[in-house]
Design a protein around this motif. Structure first.
Motif, PDB file in Angstrom:
ATOM      1  N   GLN A  78       0.824  -1.205   0.000  1.00  0.00           N
ATOM      2  CA  GLN A  78       0.000   0.000   0.000  1.00  0.00           C
ATOM      3  C   GLN A  78       0.860   1.257   0.000  1.00  0.00           C
ATOM      4  O   GLN A  78       0.576   2.217  -0.696  1.00  0.00           O
ATOM      5  N   LYS A  79       1.918   1.231   0.783  1.00  0.00           N
ATOM      6  CA  LYS A  79       2.818   2.393   0.829  1.00  0.00           C
ATOM      7  C   LYS A  79       3.425   2.676  -0.538  1.00  0.00           C
ATOM      8  O   LYS A  79       3.737   3.810  -0.867  1.00  0.00           O
ATOM      9  N   GLN A  81       1.891   2.332  -3.247  1.00  0.00           N
ATOM     10  CA  GLN A  81       0.761   2.661  -4.129  1.00  0.00           C
ATOM     11  C   GLN A  81       0.454   1.537  -5.110  1.00  0.00           C
ATOM     12  O   GLN A  81       0.085   1.777  -6.259  1.00  0.00           O
ATOM     13  N   MET A 106      -7.843  12.489  -4.783  1.00  0.00           N
ATOM     14  CA  MET A 106      -7.471  11.732  -3.585  1.00  0.00           C
ATOM     15  C   MET A 106      -6.663  10.489  -3.957  1.00  0.00           C
ATOM     16  O   MET A 106      -5.904   9.964  -3.140  1.00  0.00           O
ATOM     17  N   GLY A 107      -6.832  10.016  -5.162  1.00  0.00           N
ATOM     18  CA  GLY A 107      -6.039   8.886  -5.625  1.00  0.00           C
ATOM     19  C   GLY A 107      -4.559   9.220  -5.723  1.00  0.00           C
ATOM     20  O   GLY A 107      -3.712   8.327  -5.726  1.00  0.00           O
ATOM     21  N   TYR A 109      -2.930  11.322  -3.553  1.00  0.00           N
ATOM     22  CA  TYR A 109      -2.382  11.787  -2.275  1.00  0.00           C
ATOM     23  C   TYR A 109      -1.111  11.041  -1.882  1.00  0.00           C
ATOM     24  O   TYR A 109      -0.190  11.617  -1.320  1.00  0.00           O
ATOM     25  N   GLY A 110      -1.081   9.739  -2.174  1.00  0.00           N
ATOM     26  CA  GLY A 110       0.081   8.941  -1.786  1.00  0.00           C
ATOM     27  C   GLY A 110       1.371   9.377  -2.465  1.00  0.00           C
ATOM     28  O   GLY A 110       2.457   9.050  -1.999  1.00  0.00           O
ATOM     29  N   PHE A 114       3.821  16.287   2.169  1.00  0.00           N
ATOM     30  CA  PHE A 114       3.139  16.314   3.458  1.00  0.00           C
ATOM     31  C   PHE A 114       1.869  17.164   3.431  1.00  0.00           C
ATOM     32  O   PHE A 114       0.891  16.878   4.099  1.00  0.00           O
ATOM     33  N   PHE A 115       1.875  18.222   2.649  1.00  0.00           N
ATOM     34  CA  PHE A 115       0.723  19.128   2.615  1.00  0.00           C
ATOM     35  C   PHE A 115      -0.267  18.774   1.512  1.00  0.00           C
ATOM     36  O   PHE A 115      -1.271  19.441   1.337  1.00  0.00           O
ATOM     37  N   ARG A 116       0.058  17.732   0.744  1.00  0.00           N
ATOM     38  CA  ARG A 116      -0.812  17.276  -0.356  1.00  0.00           C
ATOM     39  C   ARG A 116      -1.074  18.387  -1.369  1.00  0.00           C
ATOM     40  O   ARG A 116      -2.221  18.660  -1.704  1.00  0.00           O
ATOM     41  N   THR A 117       0.001  19.018  -1.812  1.00  0.00           N
ATOM     42  CA  THR A 117      -0.159  20.016  -2.867  1.00  0.00           C
ATOM     43  C   THR A 117      -0.023  19.301  -4.204  1.00  0.00           C
ATOM     44  O   THR A 117       1.018  18.707  -4.477  1.00  0.00           O
ATOM     45  N   PRO A 118      -1.065  19.326  -5.021  1.00  0.00           N
ATOM     46  CA  PRO A 118      -1.004  18.619  -6.291  1.00  0.00           C
ATOM     47  C   PRO A 118      -0.041  19.295  -7.263  1.00  0.00           C
ATOM     48  O   PRO A 118      -0.018  20.526  -7.361  1.00  0.00           O
ATOM     49  N   GLN A 162      -4.571   6.612  -9.148  1.00  0.00           N
ATOM     50  CA  GLN A 162      -3.597   6.090  -8.186  1.00  0.00           C
ATOM     51  C   GLN A 162      -2.573   5.205  -8.881  1.00  0.00           C
ATOM     52  O   GLN A 162      -1.472   4.994  -8.380  1.00  0.00           O
TER      53      GLN A 162
END
Lengths: 264, 302
Positions: A78-79, A81, A106-107, A109-110, A114-118, A162
């Protein structure tokens, strides 16, 4: 995208799961989900289907046995992806204030910081995934505004974004009409041909022979596993579904195969 | 002419006159800040369905406040420790027994609260129980303001930095797990900011009413929009407006500050519930009627 790497398998080795009320949900289940194929996970209600499914996804810790995805423990896979998950419709809060685009993002995000900036790449992949499932025009819709089939496609797009090598779908055809079901099946066949391993948990026996290469029959343990043709014998189905008359099941499935052939 | 002038000057005086008092200026900005912090968190609380959890944490902080005063440490530390401790206890008991979550929450928070009452009557201190229960922003001390601001700033920073993960956690924790994120950490992050927010709002709203500040702004916004960004903005606007106006009312009419803030919030909620453009009662009824009409038309053409 690096689709060149070979597809991954899932091995389930002697899994047992007991719930806190001491009820045995699954015992000594062993099977292999073959790489690059679509496998159906089938069984009656309460057969431990969702238990096995959630164990493979790592949402549940089996009391015994181990599961490997491409040779890795589930959490490691999972880590990296490697595993994407398409939830059952009634697991999703459709009133949640997110758009289709947000969900597909959200797919990614992995892969983000850290801040989930696309990044530009994340946005591009999200749009590509939306286009693949023909949902790009709906990207700004709140998820509750979609029809049953569109909802499924939106979450499938998230799995595509993902870029997981293994995709697990939980009851993908509930609340979906036959036409949409066919669209989703076509999409799954394409995805399989690109080198993905797909596991579908379903109770819809009729559709299995139209698109699943392999089938795992489950009732508290693995009763049969192999190609769908090999597994779908009268004896196996009787064994799995017990109470149901096997002849009616066979009729259902053969009708379905027949009509699919006519369409094709 | 005079009437017109009055129309302008009267509200002006109403707004400006109280500002000559330092304690009121202070109360207004402190409650506006508290309103902001609560509003941001309330969006997550509403979406996660954690209102009861908020109520539990707010009651559970009481023994923490008493112990802090007894030990001479800042109240925020004790309050946070007990508030967070209660949530851990709830999680533990839920996993170890066959009880449903609401029963566990009910048992734990009343237990903590009762323990606080026992302590307050036995440990000699100058704590005014009434102020803990109902808040006292008009009489807030400098020390308490500092603690409020620190707790609130930490809360805002954590939510701002982790907002996407927290939203994903509220929406689809299974997906979060499936992509290898630490959902356990997200769970405790959200619980700690919940406890911190309650510490922030303790002096303004009091523990009885703090849950209103943690739920109502988010609930108002949820009725008005389908987008999370807008939900945040609406929630903040409703909450800060209520806090500022509520403090004014409290001064002008000599009424409870926490009380008037929450009454205002509730009025906003009722207005949203009735008049919301899409999810309001009127809009829904209108929609139903339109649907029926359409059905009838279709039926009559056949």
């Amino acid at each position: 995208m690096t689709m060149t790497a070979s597809p991954l398998n899932i091995t389930v080795d002697n899994i047992s799961v007991t719930y806190s009320n001491a009820k045995l949900a699954l015992y000594n289940a062993s099977c292999t989900v073959m790489p690059g194929a679509i496998t159906a996970l089938v069984g009656p209600n309460g057969c431990g289907k969702s238990t096995l499914f959630t164990s493979i996804m790592g949402f549940l810790q089996p009391s015994q046995g181990k599961i490997r995805v491409g040779g890795l423990p589930v959490q490691k896979a999972q880590k990296q992806q490697l595993m994407a998950y398409v939830p059952q419709s009634d697991e999703v809060d459709w009133n949640f204030p997110v758009s289709v685009f947000d969900v597909v993002m959200m797919g990614r995000y992995g892969y983000m910081n850290f801040f989930r900036t696309p990044s530009q790449k994340d946005r591009r992949i999200v749009m590509e995934s939306l286009e693949r499932v023909a949902m790009a025009d709906f990207r700004n819709h709140q998820i509750g505004e979609l029809s049953g089939g569109q909802k499924k496609r939106a979450f499938l797009a998230r799995a595509l974004a993902q870029a997981g090598k293994v995709i697990l779908l939980d009851e993908p055809f509930t609340g979906v009409d036959v036409k949409t079901e066919k669209k989703i099946i076509d999409l799954l066949l394409q995805i399989r041909d690109e080198g993905h391993t797909i596991l579908v948990s379903t109770h819809d026996l009729a559709s299995i022979s139209t698109f699943c290469d392999r089938t795992i029959l489950l009732n508290k343990t693995v009763l049969a596993t192999g190609t769908t043709e090999e597994v779908f014998t009268e004896d196996n189905l009787t064994l799995t579904f017990g109470g149901l008359p096997a002849s009616s099941l066979r009729q259902m499935t053969s009708n379905r195969t027949h009509s699919a052939e006519v369409e094709a | 002419m005079i009437d017109l002038l009055d129309l302008v000057t009267m509200p002006w005086n109403w707004l400006v006159e109280p500002l000559q008092y330092g304690f009121l200026r202070q109360a207004i900005w402190v409650s506006a800040f508290v309103g902001l912090v609560c509003a941001v968190l309330s969006c997550y609380v509403t979406l996660k369905g954690w209102s009861l959890m908020g109520d539990a944490v707010s009651h559970a902080v009481v023994p923490g406040v008493v112990v802090s005063y007894a030990l001479g440490i800042p109240f925020a530390i004790g309050a946070f420790a007990f508030g967070f401790g209660a949530t851990v206890a709830i999680g533990y008991i839920k996993s170890k027994t066959r009880l449903k979550e609401d029963a566990v929450i009910g048992v734990v928070f009343t237990g903590f609260f009762a323990f606080g009452l026992v302590l307050v009557t036995k440990i000699p201190s100058n704590i005014d129980l009434f102020h803990i229960l109902f808040g006292n922003v008009l009489g807030i001390s400098q020390q308490d303001i500092i603690q409020t601001v620190i707790a609130g700033t930490i809360t805002l920073a954590v939510i701002l930095l982790r907002r996407k993960d927290l939203l994903l956690f509220c929406f689809d924790p299974n997906h979060a797990k499936a992509i290898g994120l630490n959902t356990q950490l997200m769970y405790y992050t959200l619980l700690s900011v919940l406890a911190l927010t309650i510490v922030t709002a303790l002096q303004t709203a009091g523990i009885i009413l703090v849950v209103a500040m943690l739920v109502t702004p988010g609930a108002i916004a949820y009725l008005l929009t389908d987008r999370f960004d807008r939900m945040l903005m609406i929630s903040v606007a409703a909450s800060v407006t209520s806090c500022v106006l509520g403090t004014y009312f409290s001064y002008h009419f000599d009424i409870s500050t926490g009380g008037s803030i929450v009454v205002l919030l509730t009025l906003f909620f009722v207005a949203a519930m009735i008049f919301a453009p899409k999810y309001g009662i009127f809009a829904q009824q209108f929609q139903q009627r339109a649907n029926k009409k359409q059905l009838n038309e279709v039926a009559s053409t056949h």
